[in-house]
Design a protein around this motif. Sequence first.
Motif, PDB file in Angstrom:
ATOM      1  N   TRP A  52      98.096 -34.217 -60.190  1.00 22.70           N
ATOM      2  CA  TRP A  52      97.042 -34.323 -59.179  1.00 22.70           C
ATOM      3  C   TRP A  52      95.700 -34.646 -59.843  1.00 22.70           C
ATOM      4  O   TRP A  52      95.511 -34.446 -61.044  1.00 22.70           O
ATOM      5  CB  TRP A  52      96.927 -33.029 -58.377  1.00 22.70           C
ATOM      6  N   LYS A  53      94.783 -35.143 -59.029  1.00 20.42           N
ATOM      7  CA  LYS A  53      93.432 -35.427 -59.506  1.00 20.42           C
ATOM      8  C   LYS A  53      92.468 -35.387 -58.326  1.00 20.42           C
ATOM      9  O   LYS A  53      92.875 -35.476 -57.155  1.00 20.42           O
ATOM     10  CB  LYS A  53      93.372 -36.799 -60.182  1.00 20.42           C
ATOM     11  N   TYR A  54      91.182 -35.235 -58.650  1.00 18.05           N
ATOM     12  CA  TYR A  54      90.151 -35.287 -57.622  1.00 18.05           C
ATOM     13  C   TYR A  54      89.723 -36.733 -57.408  1.00 18.05           C
ATOM     14  O   TYR A  54      89.611 -37.510 -58.351  1.00 18.05           O
ATOM     15  CB  TYR A  54      88.929 -34.459 -58.024  1.00 18.05           C
ATOM     16  N   CYS A  55      89.487 -37.074 -56.149  1.00 15.92           N
ATOM     17  CA  CYS A  55      88.966 -38.401 -55.796  1.00 15.92           C
ATOM     18  C   CYS A  55      87.732 -38.209 -54.926  1.00 15.92           C
ATOM     19  O   CYS A  55      87.441 -37.106 -54.446  1.00 15.92           O
ATOM     20  CB  CYS A  55      90.021 -39.222 -55.055  1.00 15.92           C
ATOM     21  N   GLN A  56      87.007 -39.286 -54.732  1.00 17.21           N
ATOM     22  CA  GLN A  56      85.803 -39.236 -53.911  1.00 17.21           C
ATOM     23  C   GLN A  56      86.005 -40.071 -52.667  1.00 17.21           C
ATOM     24  O   GLN A  56      86.372 -41.246 -52.738  1.00 17.21           O
ATOM     25  CB  GLN A  56      84.597 -39.752 -54.709  1.00 17.21           C
ATOM     26  N   ALA A  57      85.801 -39.444 -51.501  1.00 17.60           N
ATOM     27  CA  ALA A  57      85.866 -40.142 -50.213  1.00 17.60           C
ATOM     28  C   ALA A  57      84.498 -40.030 -49.562  1.00 17.60           C
ATOM     29  O   ALA A  57      84.204 -39.046 -48.874  1.00 17.60           O
ATOM     30  CB  ALA A  57      86.944 -39.546 -49.321  1.00 17.60           C
ATOM     31  N   GLY A  58      83.654 -41.014 -49.814  1.00 12.51           N
ATOM     32  CA  GLY A  58      82.282 -40.926 -49.342  1.00 12.51           C
ATOM     33  C   GLY A  58      81.550 -39.849 -50.123  1.00 12.51           C
ATOM     34  O   GLY A  58      81.496 -39.877 -51.345  1.00 12.51           O
ATOM     35  N   GLU A  59      81.012 -38.860 -49.418  1.00 14.56           N
ATOM     36  CA  GLU A  59      80.317 -37.759 -50.072  1.00 14.56           C
ATOM     37  C   GLU A  59      81.241 -36.568 -50.308  1.00 14.56           C
ATOM     38  O   GLU A  59      80.807 -35.551 -50.852  1.00 14.56           O
ATOM     39  CB  GLU A  59      79.119 -37.331 -49.220  1.00 14.56           C
ATOM     40  N   ARG A  60      82.476 -36.684 -49.908  1.00 16.98           N
ATOM     41  CA  ARG A  60      83.400 -35.544 -50.006  1.00 16.98           C
ATOM     42  C   ARG A  60      84.390 -35.749 -51.142  1.00 16.98           C
ATOM     43  O   ARG A  60      84.902 -36.846 -51.363  1.00 16.98           O
ATOM     44  CB  ARG A  60      84.163 -35.389 -48.679  1.00 16.98           C
ATOM     45  N   ARG A  61      84.636 -34.667 -51.887  1.00 15.86           N
ATOM     46  CA  ARG A  61      85.645 -34.689 -52.935  1.00 15.86           C
ATOM     47  C   ARG A  61      87.001 -34.369 -52.326  1.00 15.86           C
ATOM     48  O   ARG A  61      87.150 -33.394 -51.587  1.00 15.86           O
ATOM     49  CB  ARG A  61      85.308 -33.672 -54.025  1.00 15.86           C
ATOM     50  N   THR A  62      87.986 -35.200 -52.617  1.00 17.86           N
ATOM     51  CA  THR A  62      89.325 -34.998 -52.069  1.00 17.86           C
ATOM     52  C   THR A  62      90.324 -34.755 -53.198  1.00 17.86           C
ATOM     53  O   THR A  62      90.041 -35.002 -54.368  1.00 17.86           O
ATOM     54  CB  THR A  62      89.776 -36.215 -51.244  1.00 17.86           C
ATOM     55  N   VAL A  63      91.498 -34.265 -52.815  1.00 19.01           N
ATOM     56  CA  VAL A  63      92.573 -34.009 -53.769  1.00 19.01           C
ATOM     57  C   VAL A  63      93.694 -35.009 -53.518  1.00 19.01           C
ATOM     58  O   VAL A  63      94.179 -35.145 -52.390  1.00 19.01           O
ATOM     59  CB  VAL A  63      93.114 -32.575 -53.638  1.00 19.01           C
ATOM     60  N   GLU A  64      94.113 -35.712 -54.583  1.00 21.61           N
ATOM     61  CA  GLU A  64      95.207 -36.669 -54.474  1.00 21.61           C
ATOM     62  C   GLU A  64      96.391 -36.180 -55.306  1.00 21.61           C
ATOM     63  O   GLU A  64      96.255 -35.894 -56.485  1.00 21.61           O
ATOM     64  CB  GLU A  64      94.764 -38.041 -54.962  1.00 21.61           C
ATOM     65  N   LEU A  65      97.537 -36.085 -54.655  1.00 25.64           N
ATOM     66  CA  LEU A  65      98.769 -35.683 -55.327  1.00 25.64           C
ATOM     67  C   LEU A  65      99.645 -36.907 -55.564  1.00 25.64           C
ATOM     68  O   LEU A  65      99.812 -37.736 -54.676  1.00 25.64           O
ATOM     69  CB  LEU A  65      99.554 -34.690 -54.470  1.00 25.64           C
ATOM     70  N   SER A  66     100.196 -37.001 -56.767  1.00 29.47           N
ATOM     71  CA  SER A  66     101.209 -38.017 -57.064  1.00 29.47           C
ATOM     72  C   SER A  66     102.516 -37.292 -57.390  1.00 29.47           C
ATOM     73  O   SER A  66     102.519 -36.352 -58.192  1.00 29.47           O
ATOM     74  CB  SER A  66     100.785 -38.879 -58.249  1.00 29.47           C
ATOM     75  N   MET A  67     103.591 -37.726 -56.766  1.00 28.47           N
ATOM     76  CA  MET A  67     104.880 -37.092 -57.011  1.00 28.47           C
ATOM     77  C   MET A  67     105.933 -38.148 -57.291  1.00 28.47           C
ATOM     78  O   MET A  67     106.074 -39.119 -56.552  1.00 28.47           O
ATOM     79  CB  MET A  67     105.315 -36.238 -55.811  1.00 28.47           C
TER      80      MET A  67
END
Length: 377
Positions: A236-251
């Motif tokens: 997993w890693k953190y991503c940026q969606a506009g002004e919000r930090r999101t979590v992206e999971l890769s499986m």
Amino acid sequence: MKRGKFMEPIPTDLIIEIFSRLPAKSVAGFRTLSKHWASTLRSPGFTELFQTRSSNRPRLLLAAERNGEWLFFSSPQPQNRYEKSSHLDYHTKFSGDVSRYICSYASGLVYFPDLWLSKDASPVICNPITGMYESLPDLMREHHEILSLGTGELSWRSNIISCPAYDRSLSEGICINGVLYYLAQTVGVSSSVIICFDVRSEEFKFIDAECFNDQVDDTSELILVNYVGKLGGINWKYCQAGERRTVELSMWVLEDVEKHEWVKYVYSLPENEVLDSCDFSVAGVTTRGDIVLCMKYTCKLFYVFYFDPERNTLQSVEIQGFGTNLEAVENRGRVYAFVNHVEDLRVDDAKQLKSSISQVKHLCSCCNKVSQPNYHY
């Protein structure tokens, strides 16, 4: 007429039904009452029934560690997607200096590769529910030795092990249907492979995992999981969606073992204020396919998150019951979480685990004196 003189005995089938719903610790206690109870509660039929019932109510096992003191708890995994909170059951506690903060889990038992319980460090395997444990003999070499519990004298076997050469392991292992998997690096060339060890046949084989080389920045952060009976790897890693930090999971899921065929899935988790701001780790995948994320440190508001890839939903469950000591900011402990914990009557403490952790006198590695825990649960 004396009361109870003509009371009908409780049918054996009903008694077995009642015992199948009890905790394994209670069943173990009743086994000691008589030869009849021991025979009944050790029978293959009862063991299978208990295992089925236990598998239908899997629990989340949590180990909280602070300054060498380990406390084990468990909590029911959500049975529906509307549960918002759950309470912890406390099981056992022990103190021991772990030189490498690693603890592995399989079949209801926890393994520490290097644990100081008295004067010397040794590999230790324990039942986190009952507190029974066994210190294992020191390893004579770095890789590939086998020891079987409950077969008499404890000793490592190495002369029958034949494994293709590899450089080093890169992940904690996971056992799925009697096969142990762990990620490793090949010799000479920096390429990833999955090492498979079949516990029954005691044979090794390789599975190509080159897909991780280009797609994972740090393979040591890849978590191997049991994804509905198939081997999976999650990063997993953190991503940026506009002004919000999101979590992206890769499986990555191993769809075809023989063809070494992996399929990759990428998920952007739904917005969650707590998850987006806390430190967390991937604990595993539930039997129904939810990816479990767990906060890394104890606190008053402690959460476990269940992400459903099919519905793209994120369920937050507040876990209560660590106690005021561990919930205090200055006393917070590191949390290790293991999903799908099932009590297994085939794990026989009386034959396999000989000592109780609660009876161990813990010696400080600095002054060689009996140490005192910093606080009590």
